[in-house]
Design an enzyme around this catalytic site. Structure first.
Site, mmCIF file in Angstrom:
data_model
loop_
_atom_site.group_PDB
_atom_site.id
_atom_site.type_symbol
_atom_site.label_atom_id
_atom_site.label_comp_id
_atom_site.label_asym_id
_atom_site.label_seq_id
_atom_site.Cartn_x
_atom_site.Cartn_y
_atom_site.Cartn_z
ATOM 1 N N CYS A 275 -11.000 3.164 -0.195
ATOM 2 C CA CYS A 275 -9.588 3.436 0.050
ATOM 3 C C CYS A 275 -9.265 2.654 1.314
ATOM 4 O O CYS A 275 -10.020 2.731 2.295
ATOM 5 C CB CYS A 275 -9.366 4.928 0.265
ATOM 6 S SG CYS A 275 -7.709 5.322 0.878
ATOM 7 N N THR A 276 -8.185 1.901 1.274
ATOM 8 C CA THR A 276 -7.914 1.006 2.410
ATOM 9 C C THR A 276 -7.523 1.765 3.683
ATOM 10 O O THR A 276 -7.484 1.180 4.754
ATOM 11 C CB THR A 276 -6.824 -0.019 2.046
ATOM 12 O OG1 THR A 276 -5.674 0.682 1.533
ATOM 13 C CG2 THR A 276 -7.327 -0.996 1.004
ATOM 14 N N HIS A 277 -7.271 3.061 3.561
ATOM 15 C CA HIS A 277 -7.023 3.864 4.762
ATOM 16 C C HIS A 277 -8.322 4.141 5.538
ATOM 17 O O HIS A 277 -8.282 4.403 6.730
ATOM 18 C CB HIS A 277 -6.421 5.232 4.394
ATOM 19 C CG HIS A 277 -4.951 5.207 4.096
ATOM 20 N ND1 HIS A 277 -4.435 4.641 2.953
ATOM 21 C CD2 HIS A 277 -3.892 5.697 4.783
ATOM 22 C CE1 HIS A 277 -3.113 4.795 2.959
ATOM 23 N NE2 HIS A 277 -2.760 5.428 4.046
ATOM 24 N N ASP B 65 0.865 -1.184 0.000
ATOM 25 C CA ASP B 65 0.000 0.000 0.000
ATOM 26 C C ASP B 65 0.902 1.235 0.000
ATOM 27 O O ASP B 65 2.127 1.136 0.153
ATOM 28 C CB ASP B 65 -0.894 0.012 1.258
ATOM 29 C CG ASP B 65 -1.793 1.247 1.337
ATOM 30 O OD1 ASP B 65 -2.481 1.543 0.345
ATOM 31 O OD2 ASP B 65 -1.791 1.946 2.370
ATOM 32 N N TYR C 218 -0.838 8.457 -2.535
ATOM 33 C CA TYR C 218 -0.879 8.140 -3.966
ATOM 34 C C TYR C 218 -2.080 8.809 -4.643
ATOM 35 O O TYR C 218 -2.058 9.071 -5.842
ATOM 36 C CB TYR C 218 -1.026 6.623 -4.164
ATOM 37 C CG TYR C 218 0.246 5.800 -4.012
ATOM 38 C CD1 TYR C 218 1.455 6.366 -3.593
ATOM 39 C CD2 TYR C 218 0.213 4.432 -4.301
ATOM 40 C CE1 TYR C 218 2.589 5.582 -3.463
ATOM 41 C CE2 TYR C 218 1.354 3.652 -4.179
ATOM 42 C CZ TYR C 218 2.538 4.220 -3.759
ATOM 43 O OH TYR C 218 3.662 3.440 -3.639
ATOM 44 N N GLY C 219 -3.127 9.051 -3.862
ATOM 45 C CA GLY C 219 -4.404 9.517 -4.420
ATOM 46 C C GLY C 219 -4.345 10.703 -5.361
ATOM 47 O O GLY C 219 -4.981 10.701 -6.409
ATOM 48 N N CYS D 14 -4.322 -1.462 -2.003
ATOM 49 C CA CYS D 14 -4.479 -0.030 -2.213
ATOM 50 C C CYS D 14 -5.387 0.118 -3.421
ATOM 51 O O CYS D 14 -5.100 -0.448 -4.486
ATOM 52 C CB CYS D 14 -3.106 0.576 -2.487
ATOM 53 S SG CYS D 14 -3.149 2.288 -3.049
ATOM 54 N N ASN D 15 -6.482 0.831 -3.249
ATOM 55 C CA ASN D 15 -7.435 0.981 -4.359
ATOM 56 C C ASN D 15 -6.834 1.775 -5.508
ATOM 57 O O ASN D 15 -7.047 1.462 -6.673
ATOM 58 C CB ASN D 15 -8.700 1.679 -3.873
ATOM 59 C CG ASN D 15 -9.488 0.818 -2.915
ATOM 60 O OD1 ASN D 15 -10.389 0.099 -3.327
ATOM 61 N ND2 ASN D 15 -9.157 0.866 -1.638
ATOM 62 N N THR D 16 -6.077 2.815 -5.162
ATOM 63 C CA THR D 16 -5.487 3.666 -6.197
ATOM 64 C C THR D 16 -4.498 2.848 -7.040
ATOM 65 O O THR D 16 -4.516 2.913 -8.276
ATOM 66 C CB THR D 16 -4.768 4.876 -5.549
ATOM 67 O OG1 THR D 16 -5.572 5.376 -4.478
ATOM 68 C CG2 THR D 16 -4.528 5.974 -6.552
ATOM 69 N N GLU E 21 -2.642 8.818 8.050
ATOM 70 C CA GLU E 21 -1.181 8.629 8.138
ATOM 71 C C GLU E 21 -0.615 9.322 9.385
ATOM 72 O O GLU E 21 0.407 8.929 9.902
ATOM 73 C CB GLU E 21 -0.485 9.155 6.872
ATOM 74 C CG GLU E 21 -0.644 8.254 5.653
ATOM 75 C CD GLU E 21 0.060 6.892 5.768
ATOM 76 O OE1 GLU E 21 1.131 6.820 6.379
ATOM 77 O OE2 GLU E 21 -0.490 5.909 5.240
HETATM 78 N N1 DGL Z 1 -4.797 3.287 0.667
HETATM 79 C C1 DGL Z 1 -4.773 3.684 -0.680
HETATM 80 C C2 DGL Z 1 -6.047 3.417 -1.404
HETATM 81 O O1 DGL Z 1 -6.702 2.462 -1.058
HETATM 82 C C3 DGL Z 1 -3.998 4.893 -1.087
HETATM 83 C C4 DGL Z 1 -4.283 6.171 -0.442
HETATM 84 C C5 DGL Z 1 -3.329 7.259 -0.874
HETATM 85 O O2 DGL Z 1 -2.127 7.037 -0.748
HETATM 86 O O3 DGL Z 1 -3.795 8.289 -1.342
HETATM 87 O O4 DGL Z 1 -6.411 4.082 -2.330
#
Ligand code: DGL
Length: 270
Positions: A183-185, A9, A41-42, A72-74, A151
């Site tokens: 988003c996994t966060h 992730d 990453y978003g 990570c979805n992104t 984070e």
């Molecule tokens: N946890 C990630 C997701 O599921 C990335 C979030 C990020 O870094 O913006 O999209």
């Protein structure tokens, strides 16, 4: 020699998936990589996210894992297909499991999706949902302020509540049946999100269904661990902050208490 399940992730988000894998498959060894030096990453271009993901997968492959989970979805939206073509072990993303979980819990109402800008702009959830059921109504919204909150470990409290409320305001006006935490966060913010959305909106996280997919694939390939040895997990992150280890230790406490865990910083170029 045990082969691990590699999970990646942009930071701590994939730990929500890792925890579910540890819960469902307690014999399995995990190697986790959080790209904390380059999170989030978003907001990044998907091509850049793809390059980061390829780089991390190349690195994880040096540990000879039996499976890659792009938690990570992104990164799933940006790189799942490319990675699946590149490696000769199964690669699991989080978008299809998330879509399946939502469809299994939804009634006839609108399915809301919240995620990063990259995930929402890619349209990957709407596509995955409609592939399963063409009749679903999907409303998506990017919540760019959520990942930095997570984070930094700000999961609850007044300030977090206000930020979450402002971001979700347009969705609160809609008759949502369920809301995909795309988003996994976001599961770290689940209690706050639930308070903002109210009790009638079911929150859907892809973690459980993703872990189930991991379990099914390993079972079908005859690769589930069967021995009694205690798994030795490895948690790597690319640095910048000591929050990663703090958050991970707390979030996974119940599961790492009965295993061994190695913590390491591994820098990534780029
Ligand atoms: N946890 C990630 C997701 O599921 C990335 C979030 C990020 O870094 O913006 O999209």
């Amino acid at each position: 020699m045990q082969q691990a399940i590699a999970i990646m992730d942009s930071g701590v988000g994939g730990l929500t998936v890792a925890r579910e894998v540890m819960r469902q498959l307690p014999r399995e060894q995990i190697i986790y990589f959080g790209d904390t030096a380059r999170t989030p990453y978003g907001p990044r271009d998907l091509m850049e996210v793809r390059a980061f993901t390829e780089q991390i997968v190349d690195y994880l492959m040096t540990f000879n894992p039996k499976m890659i989970v792009i938690a990570c979805n992104t990164a799933t939206a940006a790189a799942l297909d490319t990675i699946a073509e590149k490696v000769d072990i199964p690669v699991v993303g989080v978008i299809h499991p998330g879509a399946r979980a939502a469809i299994s819990k939804a009634n006839n109402g609108i399915i809301g999706v919240i995620g990063t800008k990259g995930t929402v702009d890619s349209g990957a959830y709407a596509q995955a949902l409609k592939q399963i059921s063409p009749f679903v109504n999907v409303v998506s919204r990017a919540c760019p302020s959520f990942v930095p909150l997570v984070e930094q470990g700000h999961f609850s409290g007044r300030a977090t509540y206000e930020i979450v409320k402002n971001e979700l305001l347009p969705l609160r006006a809609l008759p949502l049946d369920c809301l995909i935490l795309g988003c996994t966060h976001y599961p770290f913010l689940a209690d706050t999100i639930q308070r903002v959305m109210g009790p009638s909106v079911k929150l859907i996280s892809s973690a459980e269904e993703t872990a189930r997919e991991v379990s099914t694939i390993l079972y079908e390939k005859g690769q589930l661990e069967t021995g009694d040895s205690i798994p030795e997990h490895r948690f790597l992150h690319s640095g910048e902050s000591d929050m990663f280890e703090k958050i991970a230790q707390k979030w996974l406490a119940e599961y790492i208490a009965r295993t061994k865990a190695i913590w390491q910083v591994a820098s990534m170029q780029g």
